[in-house]
Design a protein around this motif. Sequence first.
Motif, PDB file in Angstrom:
ATOM      1  N   LEU A   1      -7.560   1.015   5.701  1.00  0.00           N
ATOM      2  CA  LEU A   1      -8.779   1.144   6.489  1.00  0.00           C
ATOM      3  C   LEU A   1      -8.421   1.875   7.777  1.00  0.00           C
ATOM      4  CD1 LEU A   1     -10.299  -2.457   6.185  1.00  0.00           C
ATOM      5  CD2 LEU A   1     -10.820  -0.428   4.801  1.00  0.00           C
ATOM      6  N   ASN A   2      -9.251   2.839   8.161  1.00  0.00           N
ATOM      7  CA  ASN A   2      -9.014   3.514   9.427  1.00  0.00           C
ATOM      8  C   ASN A   2      -9.578   2.663  10.568  1.00  0.00           C
ATOM      9  OD1 ASN A   2     -11.808   4.045   9.598  1.00  0.00           O
ATOM     10  ND2 ASN A   2     -11.583   6.135   8.846  1.00  0.00           N
ATOM     11  N   THR A   3      -9.497   3.148  11.788  1.00  0.00           N
ATOM     12  CA  THR A   3      -9.923   2.350  12.938  1.00  0.00           C
ATOM     13  C   THR A   3     -11.428   2.072  12.945  1.00  0.00           C
ATOM     14  OG1 THR A   3     -10.051   4.370  14.277  1.00  0.00           O
ATOM     15  CG2 THR A   3      -8.009   3.079  14.417  1.00  0.00           C
ATOM     16  N   GLN A   4     -12.188   2.829  12.166  1.00  0.00           N
ATOM     17  CA  GLN A   4     -13.626   2.572  12.036  1.00  0.00           C
ATOM     18  C   GLN A   4     -13.936   1.671  10.844  1.00  0.00           C
ATOM     19  OE1 GLN A   4     -12.544   6.008  12.338  1.00  0.00           O
ATOM     20  NE2 GLN A   4     -12.684   5.656  14.528  1.00  0.00           N
ATOM     21  N   GLY A   5     -12.898   1.198  10.156  1.00  0.00           N
ATOM     22  CA  GLY A   5     -13.099   0.317   9.004  1.00  0.00           C
ATOM     23  C   GLY A   5     -13.434   1.039   7.719  1.00  0.00           C
ATOM     24  N   GLN A   6     -13.263   2.358   7.703  1.00  0.00           N
ATOM     25  CA  GLN A   6     -13.540   3.136   6.493  1.00  0.00           C
ATOM     26  C   GLN A   6     -12.274   3.250   5.651  1.00  0.00           C
ATOM     27  OE1 GLN A   6     -14.773   6.611   8.648  1.00  0.00           O
ATOM     28  NE2 GLN A   6     -16.942   6.181   8.302  1.00  0.00           N
ATOM     29  N   TRP A   7     -12.463   3.259   4.343  1.00  0.00           N
ATOM     30  CA  TRP A   7     -11.343   3.374   3.418  1.00  0.00           C
ATOM     31  C   TRP A   7     -10.766   4.783   3.458  1.00  0.00           C
ATOM     32  CZ3 TRP A   7      -9.970  -0.046  -0.907  1.00  0.00           C
ATOM     33  CH2 TRP A   7     -10.575  -1.304  -0.826  1.00  0.00           C
ATOM     34  N   GLU A   8      -9.436   4.844   3.391  1.00  0.00           N
ATOM     35  CA  GLU A   8      -8.719   6.102   3.247  1.00  0.00           C
ATOM     36  C   GLU A   8      -7.774   5.960   2.066  1.00  0.00           C
ATOM     37  OE1 GLU A   8      -6.792   6.811   7.030  1.00  0.00           O
ATOM     38  OE2 GLU A   8      -8.617   7.682   7.853  1.00  0.00           O
ATOM     39  N   PHE A   9      -7.407   7.102   1.486  1.00  0.00           N
ATOM     40  CA  PHE A   9      -6.614   7.085   0.258  1.00  0.00           C
ATOM     41  C   PHE A   9      -5.466   8.073   0.351  1.00  0.00           C
ATOM     42  CE2 PHE A   9     -11.023   6.167  -0.463  1.00  0.00           C
ATOM     43  CZ  PHE A   9     -10.979   4.969  -1.157  1.00  0.00           C
ATOM     44  N   PHE A  10      -4.328   7.680  -0.197  1.00  0.00           N
ATOM     45  CA  PHE A  10      -3.182   8.574  -0.332  1.00  0.00           C
ATOM     46  C   PHE A  10      -2.828   8.606  -1.812  1.00  0.00           C
ATOM     47  CE2 PHE A  10       1.497   9.199  -0.471  1.00  0.00           C
ATOM     48  CZ  PHE A  10       1.492  10.525  -0.082  1.00  0.00           C
ATOM     49  N   THR A  11      -3.068   9.749  -2.445  1.00  0.00           N
ATOM     50  CA  THR A  11      -2.879   9.872  -3.891  1.00  0.00           C
ATOM     51  C   THR A  11      -2.126  11.166  -4.201  1.00  0.00           C
ATOM     52  OG1 THR A  11      -5.047  10.923  -4.111  1.00  0.00           O
ATOM     53  CG2 THR A  11      -4.975   8.536  -4.383  1.00  0.00           C
ATOM     54  N   PRO A  12      -0.822  11.206  -3.935  1.00  0.00           N
ATOM     55  CA  PRO A  12      -0.077  12.452  -4.089  1.00  0.00           C
ATOM     56  C   PRO A  12      -0.043  12.993  -5.512  1.00  0.00           C
ATOM     57  CG  PRO A  12       1.423  10.612  -3.770  1.00  0.00           C
ATOM     58  CD  PRO A  12       0.038  10.107  -3.515  1.00  0.00           C
ATOM     59  N   TYR A  13      -0.258  12.139  -6.489  1.00  0.00           N
ATOM     60  CA  TYR A  13      -0.245  12.577  -7.893  1.00  0.00           C
ATOM     61  C   TYR A  13      -1.623  12.447  -8.522  1.00  0.00           C
ATOM     62  CZ  TYR A  13       4.629  12.051  -6.748  1.00  0.00           C
ATOM     63  OH  TYR A  13       5.850  12.154  -6.110  1.00  0.00           O
ATOM     64  N   GLY A  14      -2.635  12.268  -7.688  1.00  0.00           N
ATOM     65  CA  GLY A  14      -3.983  12.085  -8.198  1.00  0.00           C
ATOM     66  C   GLY A  14      -4.168  10.678  -8.744  1.00  0.00           C
ATOM     67  N   LEU A  15      -5.323  10.454  -9.357  1.00  0.00           N
ATOM     68  CA  LEU A  15      -5.642   9.130  -9.880  1.00  0.00           C
ATOM     69  C   LEU A  15      -5.830   9.116 -11.397  1.00  0.00           C
ATOM     70  CD1 LEU A  15      -8.070   8.001  -7.043  1.00  0.00           C
ATOM     71  CD2 LEU A  15      -5.760   7.125  -7.504  1.00  0.00           C
ATOM     72  N   ASP A  16      -5.652  10.255 -12.050  1.00  0.00           N
ATOM     73  CA  ASP A  16      -5.871  10.317 -13.502  1.00  0.00           C
ATOM     74  C   ASP A  16      -4.980   9.340 -14.257  1.00  0.00           C
ATOM     75  OD1 ASP A  16      -7.773  12.262 -13.059  1.00  0.00           O
ATOM     76  OD2 ASP A  16      -6.510  13.928 -13.729  1.00  0.00           O
ATOM     77  N   ASP A  17      -3.684   9.298 -13.935  1.00  0.00           N
ATOM     78  CA  ASP A  17      -2.778   8.379 -14.638  1.00  0.00           C
ATOM     79  C   ASP A  17      -3.173   6.931 -14.406  1.00  0.00           C
ATOM     80  OD1 ASP A  17      -1.342  10.543 -15.581  1.00  0.00           O
ATOM     81  OD2 ASP A  17       0.421  10.187 -14.319  1.00  0.00           O
ATOM     82  N   LEU A  18      -3.515   6.588 -13.183  1.00  0.00           N
ATOM     83  CA  LEU A  18      -3.915   5.219 -12.873  1.00  0.00           C
ATOM     84  C   LEU A  18      -5.140   4.817 -13.698  1.00  0.00           C
ATOM     85  CD1 LEU A  18      -3.562   2.660 -11.109  1.00  0.00           C
ATOM     86  CD2 LEU A  18      -5.061   3.766  -9.429  1.00  0.00           C
ATOM     87  N   PHE A  19      -6.178   5.644 -13.701  1.00  0.00           N
ATOM     88  CA  PHE A  19      -7.410   5.302 -14.413  1.00  0.00           C
ATOM     89  C   PHE A  19      -7.255   5.353 -15.929  1.00  0.00           C
ATOM     90  CE2 PHE A  19      -9.808   6.785 -10.438  1.00  0.00           C
ATOM     91  CZ  PHE A  19      -9.898   5.499  -9.938  1.00  0.00           C
ATOM     92  N   ALA A  20      -6.310   6.142 -16.422  1.00  0.00           N
ATOM     93  CA  ALA A  20      -6.098   6.256 -17.873  1.00  0.00           C
ATOM     94  C   ALA A  20      -5.051   5.269 -18.396  1.00  0.00           C
ATOM     95  CB  ALA A  20      -5.689   7.687 -18.231  1.00  0.00           C
TER      96      ALA A  20
END
Length: 178
Positions: A127-146
């Motif tokens: 969460l950033n200082t405003q409480g919004q979600w941030e993401f770090f996905t250096p290899y994308g999310l395809d493998d995670l979701f599949a």
Amino acid sequence: MNPNTHLQIILTDTPIGTVLPAIAQTNLPDWWLAGGAVRNSVWRAIFGEDCALVINDFDIAFFDEAGSRSQELSAQTSITAKFPNYKFDVKNQASFARWRSGKRPYTSTEDGVQDWLHTATAVGVRLNTQGQWEFFTPYGLDDLFAGIIRPTPAHIHNPDAHNKASTFLAKCPHLRLA
């Protein structure tokens, strides 16, 4: 749907959605919650009860060149006090090479996280200082979701990556090796 939005929707209704605000309050520099908590929460959401992977701990990575072990322990103690039923592992990526023999020094939290064993594990949320979600996905999310277990480039020939993949497959038969 945007993959980051999809990830946020999944994680909001897991313990991750509950602990992220407390992690943010520790004010660790350049922190990310990454690793097995994120990966296992997504795979359980996708594959259901047949997937026996659970959150063993929450891996919190941060980067502070002037940091010390006491900084890690202080943050870990603070978060654990709020969530005594969970285990937290807080690690300063700036000092990683000092206690992990043979590893190269990292230049940032992101440098450390992208060097984790598998692409589906090298996923960070915060969460950033405003409480919004941030993401770090250096290899994308395809493998995670599949449900694909793929070593990161630095670990293609690492037996630890293969051994860890075997434990994932034993607990979640819907997963596939890349």
